[in-house]
Design a protein around this motif. Structure first.
Motif, PDB file in Angstrom:
ATOM      1  N   LEU A   1      38.471  27.942  31.445  1.00  0.00           N
ATOM      2  CA  LEU A   1      39.797  27.777  30.858  1.00  0.00           C
ATOM      3  C   LEU A   1      40.520  26.621  31.521  1.00  0.00           C
ATOM      4  CD1 LEU A   1      40.885  31.459  30.478  1.00  0.00           C
ATOM      5  CD2 LEU A   1      39.685  30.009  28.890  1.00  0.00           C
TER       6      LEU A   1
ATOM      7  N   THR B   1      46.470  29.884  32.099  1.00  0.00           N
ATOM      8  CA  THR B   1      46.526  31.298  31.709  1.00  0.00           C
ATOM      9  C   THR B   1      47.807  31.496  30.903  1.00  0.00           C
ATOM     10  OG1 THR B   1      47.766  31.785  33.706  1.00  0.00           O
ATOM     11  CG2 THR B   1      45.382  32.081  33.813  1.00  0.00           C
ATOM     12  N   GLU B   2      47.903  32.635  30.279  1.00  0.00           N
ATOM     13  CA  GLU B   2      49.144  32.957  29.567  1.00  0.00           C
ATOM     14  C   GLU B   2      50.326  32.921  30.521  1.00  0.00           C
ATOM     15  OE1 GLU B   2      47.957  34.832  25.517  1.00  0.00           O
ATOM     16  OE2 GLU B   2      49.939  34.654  26.390  1.00  0.00           O
TER      17      GLU B   2
ATOM     18  N   LEU C   1      51.819  26.194  23.400  1.00  0.00           N
ATOM     19  CA  LEU C   1      50.438  25.790  23.119  1.00  0.00           C
ATOM     20  C   LEU C   1      50.239  25.667  21.617  1.00  0.00           C
ATOM     21  CD1 LEU C   1      47.508  25.244  24.123  1.00  0.00           C
ATOM     22  CD2 LEU C   1      47.085  27.687  23.826  1.00  0.00           C
TER      23      LEU C   1
ATOM     24  N   PHE D   1      43.360  28.270  23.340  1.00  0.00           N
ATOM     25  CA  PHE D   1      42.786  28.171  24.677  1.00  0.00           C
ATOM     26  C   PHE D   1      41.344  27.703  24.510  1.00  0.00           C
ATOM     27  CE2 PHE D   1      45.607  29.907  27.741  1.00  0.00           C
ATOM     28  CZ  PHE D   1      46.403  30.820  27.081  1.00  0.00           C
TER      29      PHE D   1
END
Ligand code: ADP
Ligand code: MG
Length: 462
Positions: free
Chosen positions: A262, A375-376, A386, A390
């Motif tokens: 990620l 990450t969130e 965003l 992802f």
């Protein structure tokens, strides 16, 4: 499920030099997914695969499978392990030429003391799309079909792990792709470990690519094997904005954490350099105070912090890795901030991508530096937005809005093709090219106010 610690293996041939085939390998591999062991010939891939499969021993370290050390296996345990846990697939298929497809597969089951039926064999042949060939002889099959039979033969034991040593090594590229698609499909509910020297295949199909050189792991694309966030539709996550005092980004150079899947590229250093350069030219007084002041006044929500060491003899600063104590110290002094690790690195986006080289332009950079494992929580904290997804693969990235703006201004080119970029999602699916291709899957709107830096752009544009 596979846990390898400090594993070393030396071969002592009767004649000639001792060969250190594996040197201090440490590795954890999860239960599912398609994992590539990538490396040049002689790098130790097959040795590692064979040790995992119980085909070869080792000198030092430990290999644990589901928490059990292979070292403690007696002969019977080894047989059971190879028979029930592991399915092998080899480059040369290893089919019995005088046996039909049916008999080749049935034999694998019978060797385990189980009875094979046509139903059972057809079931696995269905998985490899070869039901129609059940009565054929190996010499009546193409290379790709033979490899499918070999895969079916491995599958019939219902193994937890499939080990494949150069499974496409004897196949043409189109057939190779089909076999890899098949292995990819199978990896949805078991671990498939493939030895290969084909970088493109590895990074296209692998959920994880572990690179070996000279008996050591030199790169691991996804050491933690965190579960992927997979989604194909374009979606938007919008979060509240937070004021500056709540967030700080922490830049850690050559940090010992893993640049996992990620990953997205953020323009931290450019941001910092532009700011520093700008401030330096206008400020004849305290630089640091000026930076702090202007950052604050601009309402910036995040900033990179880098630790540097001064090399007295050579008189230069070198980036250094922050220690745990450094971070604890920061947290103590600024407890209300959030800290996120940044892995430094560069992705060059020059030449082919833009209409013209941007060499003289200070505002648009030719390379991105710094990766953040996003990450969130990260998005949440900064109040970013965003556009897109992802990343769900190692070759996917999210880029900051700034890069979108660069492509919007200079157009995106790839060889002869040019793409007009009008809005962020026009970039989704296109590539950033460095040594490897990174597919853009999302654009992170970082609320970056490019207007502030527009004068720099104009000064250098002509
Ligand atoms: P790869 O599969 O990446 O090509 P291998 O694991 O087969 O590499 O080999 C790693 C190193 O160990 C090589 O230098 C190879 O020559 C050596 N090696 C492999 N098997 C043996 C063996 N049985 N005896 C001696 N040396 C070996
Ligand atoms: Mg090999």
């Amino acid at each position: 499920m596979i846990q390898i610690t400090n594993l070393s293996k030396t071969y002592k041939p009767k004649k000639g030099q001792i060969v250190e085939a594996l040197k201090d390998i440490n590795l954890v591999v999860n239960k599912k997914g398609l994992v590539f062991l990538l490396g040049k010939s002689g790098s130790g891939k097959s040795t590692l695969l064979n040790i995992i499969g119980g085909l070869d021993g080792y000198d030092q370290g430990d290999v644990k499978i589901f928490g059990k050390s292979i070292k403690d296996f007696n002969e019977q345990a080894f047989d059971d392990y190879r028979n029930t846990f592991i399915g092998f697939i080899f480059q040369e298929y290893h089919l019995i030429e005088s046996y039909s497809v049916y008999k080749n597969i049935a034999l694998a089951l019978e060797l385990q003391g189980q009875k094979a039926t046509k139903e059972i064999v057809l079931e696995v042949l269905r998985q490899v799309e070869l039901e129609a060939e059940i009565e054929r002889m190996p010499y009546e099959l193409s290379g790709g079909q033979k490899q499918r039979v070999a895969i079916a033969r491995a599958l019939i034991k219902n193994p937890k792990i499939l080990l494949a040593d150069e499974p496409t090594g004897s196949l043409d590229s189109e057939t190779s792709k089909q076999i890899l698609e098949l292995l990819k499909k199978l990896s949805k509910d078991k671990l498939v470990l493939i030895v290969s020297h084909d970088r493109e295949f590895a990074y296209t199909y692998g959920d994880r690519v572990i690179e070996l050189a000279d008996g050591r792991i030199i790169k691991d694309s996804n050491p933690q094997n965190s579960p992927a966030l997979i989604s194909t539709e374009v979606k938007t996550i919008k979060k509240a904005r937070l004021p500056f005092s709540d967030a700080i980004t922490l830049a850690l150079t050559s940090l010992k954490i893993k640049p996992a899947r990620l990953i997205f590229t953020i323009l931290l250093s450019l941001f910092a350099f532009v700011l520093f350069g700008f401030v330096d030219t206008v400020a004849s007084y305290d630089t640091i105070a000026t930076i702090v002041k202007s950052t604050h006044e601009n309402g910036d929500t995040h900033m990179p912090i880098v630790k540097q060491m001064y090399d007295i003899r050579n008189e230069y600063y070198e980036n250094a890795c922050m220690s745990k104590d450094d971070i604890l110290g920061l947290k103590e002094r600024f407890p209300n901030r959030k800290y996120f690790p940044v892995i430094t690195g560069r992705v060059d986006i020059n030449g082919t991508m833009f209409k013209e080289p941007l060499g003289t332009n200070e505002y648009y950079s030719l390379s991105l530096s710094g990766y953040v494992e996003i990450t969130e929580e990260f998005i949440d904290t900064f109040g970013f937005e965003l556009i897109g997804d992802f990343p769900s693969n190692d070759n996917e990235v999210v880029i900051p809005y700034y890069i979108f703006e660069a492509f919007e201004s200079f157009e995106y080119r790839k060889g002869e093709f040019k793409y007009e970029i009008k809005e962020p999602k026009d970039l989704i699916g296109l590539k950033l090219t460095d040594d490897e291709d990174y597919i853009i899957v999302g654009i992170l709107d970082t609320n970056f106010d490019s207007e502030r830096f527009r004068p720099l752009n104009d000064i250098n544009a002509d």
